[in-house]
Each structure stands twice: as structure tokens, then as C-alpha cells.
Design a protein around this motif. Structure first.
Motif, PDB file in Angstrom:
ATOM      1  N   TYR A 204      51.630  63.608  24.638  1.00 40.89           N
ATOM      2  CA  TYR A 204      52.215  62.378  24.112  1.00 40.89           C
ATOM      3  C   TYR A 204      51.463  61.151  24.616  1.00 40.89           C
ATOM      4  N   ALA A 205      50.897  61.265  25.815  1.00 41.04           N
ATOM      5  CA  ALA A 205      50.115  60.175  26.426  1.00 41.04           C
ATOM      6  C   ALA A 205      49.283  60.787  27.544  1.00 41.04           C
ATOM      7  N   TYR A 206      48.507  59.924  28.201  1.00 40.91           N
ATOM      8  CA  TYR A 206      47.697  60.369  29.338  1.00 40.91           C
ATOM      9  C   TYR A 206      47.861  59.374  30.472  1.00 40.91           C
ATOM     10  N   LEU A 207      47.875  59.879  31.693  1.00 42.12           N
ATOM     11  CA  LEU A 207      47.960  59.052  32.886  1.00 42.12           C
ATOM     12  C   LEU A 207      46.896  59.533  33.864  1.00 42.12           C
ATOM     13  N   ALA A 208      45.913  58.652  34.120  1.00 38.77           N
ATOM     14  CA  ALA A 208      44.800  58.993  35.010  1.00 38.77           C
ATOM     15  C   ALA A 208      44.134  60.300  34.587  1.00 38.77           C
ATOM     16  N   GLY A 209      44.001  60.472  33.278  1.00 38.13           N
ATOM     17  CA  GLY A 209      43.341  61.651  32.747  1.00 38.13           C
ATOM     18  C   GLY A 209      44.224  62.870  32.607  1.00 38.13           C
ATOM     19  N   ARG A 210      45.454  62.790  33.098  1.00 40.39           N
ATOM     20  CA  ARG A 210      46.372  63.927  33.043  1.00 40.39           C
ATOM     21  C   ARG A 210      47.265  63.817  31.808  1.00 40.39           C
ATOM     22  N   PRO A 211      47.379  64.883  31.017  1.00 41.30           N
ATOM     23  CA  PRO A 211      48.235  64.814  29.827  1.00 41.30           C
ATOM     24  C   PRO A 211      49.710  64.762  30.192  1.00 41.30           C
ATOM     25  N   LEU A 212      50.460  63.912  29.519  1.00 42.62           N
ATOM     26  CA  LEU A 212      51.908  63.827  29.688  1.00 42.62           C
ATOM     27  C   LEU A 212      52.553  64.478  28.465  1.00 42.62           C
ATOM     28  N   ARG A 213      53.332  65.502  28.690  1.00 38.23           N
ATOM     29  CA  ARG A 213      53.944  66.264  27.600  1.00 38.23           C
ATOM     30  C   ARG A 213      55.458  66.116  27.654  1.00 38.23           C
ATOM     31  N   LEU A 214      56.066  66.068  26.489  1.00 36.30           N
ATOM     32  CA  LEU A 214      57.509  65.888  26.410  1.00 36.30           C
ATOM     33  C   LEU A 214      58.241  67.191  26.157  1.00 36.30           C
TER      34      LEU A 214
END
Length: 298
Positions: A204-214
Motif C-alpha cells: 500500500y506504501a513504502y517506509l524507508a524502502g520497506r513495503p507496508l501491507r494492509l
């Protein structure tokens, strides 16, 4: 020679005049190339549609997720193929596809494989009459996206962290004590929520290269997923932060997969976005899998 059209958003964070010149020069040596810059909201839709009508076989989007969404909406249902040179802040769809995040490397990749590699078919979602490539958000999600878009200079200056700062500011200003105000209806029944996100992509997005999944179960496999939050509160913030990394949000959230459709409505017009691009609020947002898949060069 393959007919291609390069569509660039000069306002995107990673799009500079020197890179624009470099991309156009490199690509026109390989393709019969048309080049267009976009300077207005949704201009990419018409540019892409006109390019396809003029015979373009490959549309190359150099910009962020907003430009990619516009290009997709202009080419959906055609035989043309999309290629992406990431130039935005988040570049979620490009990252989900494994496209190199460096623009020069992405362009080199296109030059190497175009015409020799079979494009991948990707599922799309449809929110009312607008296609999306990874997410459609209603409620809190859309209001946070609108805050980002209303501060474009901060978005361009601070990049990825500003998205999360905008989400926290939206929460503090409007949602810390807000009761459910959206009704989400589908084959699952009816839910009263403050947030509803339709998903057709991996992250859903990325934070510091890490995928954020819902979703704790991974990406929707060619279908439509739905993530809902019934209520937001300060006491739940640590849980939500942990959930953004693990995909496990606890009992206040609902995650569903393989849906045929769902409809979001509210007492007032519903704020919503597609791929981070805010749209005019609507009385209802009808979300379902798109009838067309997308051909993508990756």
C-alpha cells in the motif's frame, strides 16, 4: 521501430530538466518517440489517450504514482503497454513491479527489454469510473492524501516522511475522537468505519524502502482486497504502527480478499483517492475489479 510516447511530469520530485533531456535523448535513439510534458491535473489522461489513438504501442510514464494513474486511465482497454521511469516521491506501483527506482537505471532497463520481453498482465481496480493500480482509499486515507496534495512544496522538499507527517496531522486534527461515519457494504455485509481501502496491489506504501501491507495474507491474487478500520484513537496508535509493518492490526480492523465489489457511502459526500490522487468527493464510491487488465513492461 517501436512507436513509443514519453509522458513526463516536470513537477514530480525526481524529474529535473537534465533528466528529462537525458531520458528523451536515450529513448528516441531506440524508439519512434513522441514526448509530452504535463502541466495540469489529469492532463496525462488525455495525453495517453491521444498517443494510443495515434498508434503508440508503448507509453512511458516519467513521474510519480499520480502520473502513472493518469496514463493508465488514458490507455486502459487498449493494446498499448505501459513502462515506468520512477520520478515521484513514493513510486508505489513501480516498486511493487520491481522497477528500478533510479530513473537512469529504469530507462536502461526499458531500452534493454522492449520488444524482446513479453509484458506482464496486471489487474486493475475501478472506483466509480476511475482505474487504480494499487489502492483506492476512502475517509481518513483520502483526507491525509488531500493534505499532502495541498502542500506540494513540502511534499517535494521533504519527500516520503511528509506523507506520514500529513497522516499524523490529519489524525490529530480530525480523527482522534471521530466516530465511524462511513458505511461500507458488500457481500460481507455492512460495516461502519472511518477508513476503507480497496487493494489490487502488493504494498500500500513504502517506509524507508520497506513495503507496508494492509493484509496479513499478502497481496490480492488478481482480485480485490479491502481493508477497513472501524475507529481511530490515540490508544490504538501503537497497534496501527505495528500493523503497518506486520499487516496485523488487531480487532479494530477488518481485512478481506477476493471481493466482487463494495460500496462506500456516508451522510456527506465521501472523500476518496486512487493511487494517492484525490478525486472530487462523491455520494457513493463503487469499487470493483476492472474489466481490463494492464500490459506492463517490467
Amino acid at each position: 521501430m517501436l512507436r513509443a510516447h514519453l509522458i513526463m511530469n516536470p513537477e514530480a520530485r525526481g524529474v529535473t530538466p537534465s533528466l528529462q533531456h537525458l531520458m528523451a535523448t536515450a529513448l528516441e535513439a531506440r524508439f519512434k518517440l513522441g514526448v509530452t510534458e504535463t502541466h495540469a491535473r489529469d492532463a496525462g489522461v488525455e495525453v495517453a489517450r491521444d498517443a494510443v489513438d495515434s498508434g503508440a504501442e508503448l507509453l512511458i510514464a516519467f513521474g510519480g504514482d499520480g502520473l502513472v494513474n493518469e496514463v493508465v486511465n488514458g490507455m486502459a482497454g487498449s493494446d498499448a503497454t505501459l513502462a515506468i521511469i520512477p520520478g515521484g516521491t513514493m513510486n508505489v506501483f513501480a516498486r511493487n513491479l520491481g522497477v528500478p527506482t533510479n530513473p537512469t537505471e529504469a530507462a536502461d532497463h526499458i531500452l534493454r527489454i522492449a520488444g524482446d520481453t513479453e509484458p506482464r498482465r496486471m489487474s486493475l481496480g475501478l472506483a466509480n469510473d476511475r482505474y487504480f493500480t494499487f489502492a483506492c482509499g476512502c475517509g481518513f486515507d483520502a483526507e491525509a492524501a488531500a493534505r499532502v496534495e495541498s502542500h506540494r512544496s513540502a511534499k517535494r522538499r521533504y519527500g516520503e516522511p511528509y506523507f506520514y507527517a500529513a497522516a499524523l496531522a490529519t489524525f490529530a486534527a480530525s480523527y482522534a475522537l471521530k466516530k465511524p461515519f462511513l458505511t461500507c457494504e458488500g457481500e460481507f455485509g455492512t460495516e461502519e468505519v472511518v477508513l476503507a481501502v480497496g487493494l489490487v496491489g502488493d504494498a500500500y506504501a513504502y517506509l524507508a524502502g520497506r513495503p507496508l501491507r494492509l493484509s496479513p495474507n499478502g497481496p490480492p491474487d488478481g482480485g480485490l482486497g479491502l481493508f477497513m478500520v472501524r475507529r481511530l484513537s490515540f490508544v490504538h496508535l501503537p497497534r496501527y504502527a505495528f500493523g503497518a509493518v506486520t499487516g496485523r492490526f488487531g480487532p479494530g480492523a477488518v481485512s478481506l480478499a477476493d471481493l466482487d465489489e463494495y460500496i462506500v457511502s456516508g451522510d456527506e459526500a465521501v472523500a476518496y483517492h486512487v493511487d494517492g490522487e484525490t478525486l472530487e468527493p462523491a455520494s457513493k464510491v463503487h469499487v470493483r475489479p476492472a474489466p481490463h487488465s494492464l500490459s506492463v513492461l517490467v
